[in-house]
Scaffold this active site. Structure first.
Site, PDB file in Angstrom:
ATOM      1  CE  LYS A 192      -1.770   3.081   1.643  1.00  0.00           C
ATOM      2  NZ  LYS A 192      -1.568   4.462   1.106  1.00  0.00           N
ATOM      3  CD  GLU A 267      12.427   0.457  10.239  1.00  0.00           C
ATOM      4  OE1 GLU A 267      12.918   1.317  10.981  1.00  0.00           O
ATOM      5  OE2 GLU A 267      12.944  -0.659  10.055  1.00  0.00           O
ATOM      6  CB  CYS A 301      13.040   9.038   8.626  1.00  0.00           C
ATOM      7  SG  CYS A 301      13.956   7.736   7.789  1.00  0.00           S
ATOM      8  CD  GLU A 398       9.408  13.217  11.428  1.00  0.00           C
ATOM      9  OE1 GLU A 398      10.507  12.901  10.962  1.00  0.00           O
ATOM     10  OE2 GLU A 398       8.419  12.477  11.339  1.00  0.00           O
TER      11      GLU A 398
HETATM   12  P1  NAD Z   1       2.408   9.124   6.851  1.00  0.00           P
HETATM   13  O1  NAD Z   1       2.487   8.492   8.188  1.00  0.00           O
HETATM   14  O2  NAD Z   1       1.519  10.286   6.675  1.00  0.00           O
HETATM   15  O3  NAD Z   1       1.928   8.033   5.760  1.00  0.00           O
HETATM   16  C1  NAD Z   1       2.615   6.818   5.600  1.00  0.00           C
HETATM   17  C2  NAD Z   1       1.677   5.780   5.005  1.00  0.00           C
HETATM   18  O4  NAD Z   1       0.636   5.486   5.935  1.00  0.00           O
HETATM   19  C3  NAD Z   1       0.978   6.202   3.716  1.00  0.00           C
HETATM   20  O5  NAD Z   1       0.999   5.118   2.813  1.00  0.00           O
HETATM   21  C4  NAD Z   1      -0.426   6.509   4.171  1.00  0.00           C
HETATM   22  O6  NAD Z   1      -1.391   6.353   3.148  1.00  0.00           O
HETATM   23  C5  NAD Z   1      -0.616   5.461   5.257  1.00  0.00           C
HETATM   24  N1  NAD Z   1      -1.666   5.755   6.249  1.00  0.00           N
HETATM   25  C6  NAD Z   1      -2.137   6.968   6.628  1.00  0.00           C
HETATM   26  N2  NAD Z   1      -3.079   6.811   7.589  1.00  0.00           N
HETATM   27  C7  NAD Z   1      -3.210   5.481   7.806  1.00  0.00           C
HETATM   28  C8  NAD Z   1      -4.001   4.685   8.691  1.00  0.00           C
HETATM   29  N3  NAD Z   1      -4.862   5.235   9.535  1.00  0.00           N
HETATM   30  N4  NAD Z   1      -3.841   3.350   8.659  1.00  0.00           N
HETATM   31  C9  NAD Z   1      -2.954   2.767   7.833  1.00  0.00           C
HETATM   32  N5  NAD Z   1      -2.163   3.459   6.971  1.00  0.00           N
HETATM   33  C10 NAD Z   1      -2.292   4.805   6.960  1.00  0.00           C
HETATM   34  O7  NAD Z   1       3.920   9.466   6.431  1.00  0.00           O
HETATM   35  P2  NAD Z   1       4.459  10.278   5.167  1.00  0.00           P
HETATM   36  O8  NAD Z   1       4.025  11.692   5.270  1.00  0.00           O
HETATM   37  O9  NAD Z   1       4.185   9.522   3.909  1.00  0.00           O
HETATM   38  O10 NAD Z   1       6.045  10.168   5.407  1.00  0.00           O
HETATM   39  C11 NAD Z   1       6.714  10.988   6.307  1.00  0.00           C
HETATM   40  C12 NAD Z   1       6.943  10.291   7.627  1.00  0.00           C
HETATM   41  O11 NAD Z   1       7.564   9.029   7.433  1.00  0.00           O
HETATM   42  C13 NAD Z   1       7.897  11.065   8.526  1.00  0.00           C
HETATM   43  O12 NAD Z   1       7.397  11.037   9.842  1.00  0.00           O
HETATM   44  C14 NAD Z   1       9.208  10.292   8.424  1.00  0.00           C
HETATM   45  O13 NAD Z   1      10.055  10.449   9.515  1.00  0.00           O
HETATM   46  C15 NAD Z   1       8.694   8.902   8.286  1.00  0.00           C
HETATM   47  N6  NAD Z   1       9.699   8.026   7.653  1.00  0.00           N
HETATM   48  C16 NAD Z   1      10.337   7.115   8.435  1.00  0.00           C
HETATM   49  C17 NAD Z   1      11.318   6.296   7.874  1.00  0.00           C
HETATM   50  C18 NAD Z   1      12.057   5.275   8.706  1.00  0.00           C
HETATM   51  O14 NAD Z   1      12.695   4.409   8.132  1.00  0.00           O
HETATM   52  N7  NAD Z   1      12.001   5.336  10.031  1.00  0.00           N
HETATM   53  C19 NAD Z   1      11.615   6.396   6.506  1.00  0.00           C
HETATM   54  C20 NAD Z   1      10.938   7.332   5.746  1.00  0.00           C
HETATM   55  C21 NAD Z   1       9.973   8.141   6.322  1.00  0.00           C
END
Ligand code: NAD
Length: 493
Positions: A192, A267, A301, A398
């Site tokens: 997804k 993550e 991240c 962040e």
């Molecule tokens: P996000 O949490 O907004 O979305 C991530 C994913 O979750 C998307 O595919 C989204 O559609 C899905 N999602 C949203 N609501 C959901 C729900 N209720 N249930 C299930 N899935 C749901 O993150 P983003 O804006 O895409 O990315 C940025 C974030 O990701 C930052 O916080 C960053 O630090 C983190 N990040 C972490 C890593 C790591 O390896 N630790 C790597 C990259 C990004």
């Protein structure tokens, strides 16, 4: 290293479909995917319904029995074939992935559609044995049985159907980091992807079919809102959720999966601390810190966004950072010398702008940036906030944008306390004249990864976070373990 770019015309009218059970499935609805620089529509992604999500989970379940019983050599062979197909096809995806992510052409070529993306399939295409045999132990006679030698084998079994939910910043690399080890272990997957840039992932689906994976082993479900992934998270048909994204969404997934004891790999967010001791090389640290601005505009991240600098070199560091920020070219991500591209969306730009304003309101000194550059697209200029304190929102949260905060410290002890005064603990950095001292500081940091005098991640070392930055570890053999249940079988020899 990049594989280059085969210029490809993007057709905004192309009909994109979901991949379910090896078939391309047309959806009733679609949603637009926007280029964050030109603001044009790159394409219309399929809007999956709950019923299509259920079909994808059923397809992954149906495929599981045969796939987990396939030999590891065969599974790895298919991962290797996929890497071969990708090496041929991925250069044709550069324009599409660049357009939907807004990342600069250099980053797109080297890291979005090559580098870690294809390398992860290649890495897990080599069969690795992670099962163990425990040395026999002497067992005395008990009420349960006679004395003897007890031996044991420890096996890593697949978990089952793995739902891989990924963020927008590096769509292909994030997905590869999940499905490559999960498939090698014998799990089946539903991907997804993030709503903002799912089209490259659908191209990956074409490559998956071309490589010859059995139907249903990998399924792709795209959707614009949280309803469809949230329903899949709550379903008993999913055995494991591998999530990369924000801590707030991670928390809701963890809660939702609790009633079914669904396994999780999380993550999550980070607020990387970078400690500079008084003898640190300012020039050495500069490249690392400037990566917050010039590497996908800080949408990383692991970025070292929180600089904790010794007071003796504080003024010089702030001055040098200001000068470096002024040298970074902001603009068209397709121009080779552009370093700072747009953020992914208008919403993300608004978030980052509000974040910067909150810093200024709470007393941080705006050294540079903060303004909206005179450019089309969702840009935020490289921003430096100095004289910050650990209680400020800009230090605690962040931005996921090109914003660096700087704070002075007096000694190593204070620097460590400041670095650890955070809910996050994903990736930290220590710059010191002496590696032994840097190593000593690193061991006191509450952080899953610490890099010394460098910003390069070790791609086979375990990756993951302390505290609110996540649960579990992946990469290298840790990735295989992450996607397995551990089973011990013992016998009296
Ligand atoms: P996000 O949490 O907004 O979305 C991530 C994913 O979750 C998307 O595919 C989204 O559609 C899905 N999602 C949203 N609501 C959901 C729900 N209720 N249930 C299930 N899935 C749901 O993150 P983003 O804006 O895409 O990315 C940025 C974030 O990701 C930052 O916080 C960053 O630090 C983190 N990040 C972490 C890593 C790591 O390896 N630790 C790597 C990259 C990004």
């Amino acid at each position: 290293m990049g594989l280059g770019r085969v210029m490809t015309k993007i057709d905004p009218e192309e009909q994109w479909k979901l991949l379910i059970g090896g078939e391309w499935v047309e959806t009733a609805g679609t949603y637009p995917v926007q280029n964050p620089y030109t603001m044009e529509i790159v394409g219309h992604a399929p809007e999956a319904s709950l019923s299509e999500a259920t079909d994808a989970m059923a397809a992954a379940r149906d495929a599981l029995g045969d796939w987990k019983n396939t030999s590891i050599d065969q599974r790895c062979y298919l991962l290797g074939k996929l890497a071969d197909v990708l090496e041929q096809k991925a250069p044709e995806w550069v324009d599409l992935v660049q357009a939907e992510t807004g990342s600069t052409i250099n980053i797109t070529e080297t890291l979005q559609v090559a580098g870690g993306f294809i390398d992860r399939f290649r890495y897990y295409s080599k069969p690795q044995r992670i099962d163990l045999s425990e040395l026999p132990v002497k067992q005395g006679a008990t009420a349960l049985g006679p004395a003897g030698l007890l031996a044991a084998s420890v096996y890593h079994q697949p978990v089952g159907v793995v739902l891989c939910i990924t963020p927008y910043n590096f769509p292909l690399t994030n997905v590869a980091g999940k499905i490559a080890p999960a498939l090698a272990m014998g799990n089946t997957c539903i991907i997804k992807p993030a709503p903002q840039d799912p089209l490259g992932i659908l191209r990956l689906g074409e490559a998956i079919n071309e490589a010859g994976f059995p139907p249903g082993v990998i399924n792709i479900v795209t959707s614009s809102g949280p309803e469809v992934p949230a329903a899949m998270v709550a379903s008993k048909d999913v055995n494991m959720i591998s999530f990369t994204g924000s801590t707030s969404v991670g928390k809701s997934i963890y809660e939702s999966g609790a009633s079914t004891m669904t396994r999780v790999l999380m993550e999550l967010g980070g607020k990387g601390a970078l400690i500079m001791t008084e003898d640190a090389s300012i020039d050495g640290a500069m490249g690392a810190i400037a990566s917050v601005w010039g590497f996908h505009s800080g949408q990383i991240c692991t970025a070292p966004t929180r600089v904790i600098c010794h007071r003796n070199i504080y003024d010089q560091t702030v001055e040098t950072l200001e000068a470096v920020a002024g040298m970074l070219k902001i603009g068209d991500p397709l121009e080779r010398d552009t370093l700072v591209g747009p953020l992914i969306s208008e919403q993300q730009r608004d978030n980052v702008e509000k974040f910067i304003s909150s810093g200024v309101e709470s007393g941080a000194k705006l050294v540079c940036g903060g303004e909206r550059p005179d450019e089309q697209g969702y840009f935020v200029a490289p921003t430096l906030l100095a004289d910050c304190t650990t209680d400020m929102h800009v230090v605690r949260e962040e931005a996921f944008g090109p914003v660096v905060v700087v704070m002075p410290h007096e000694d190593d002890e204070e620097a460590i306390a400041m670095a650890n005064d955070s809910d996050y603990g994903l990736f930290s950095y220590v710059y010191a004249g002496d590696t032994a001292r840097a190593h000593q500081i690193a061991k006191s940091l509450e952080s899953g990864n610490v890099a010394l005098n460098s910003i390069q991640p070790h791609m086979e070392a375990p990756f993951g976070g302390f505290k609110m930055s996540g649960i579990g570890r992946d990469r290298g053999t840790w990735g295989l373990k992450a996607y397995s249940e551990i089973q011990a079988i013992s016998w009296l020899a």
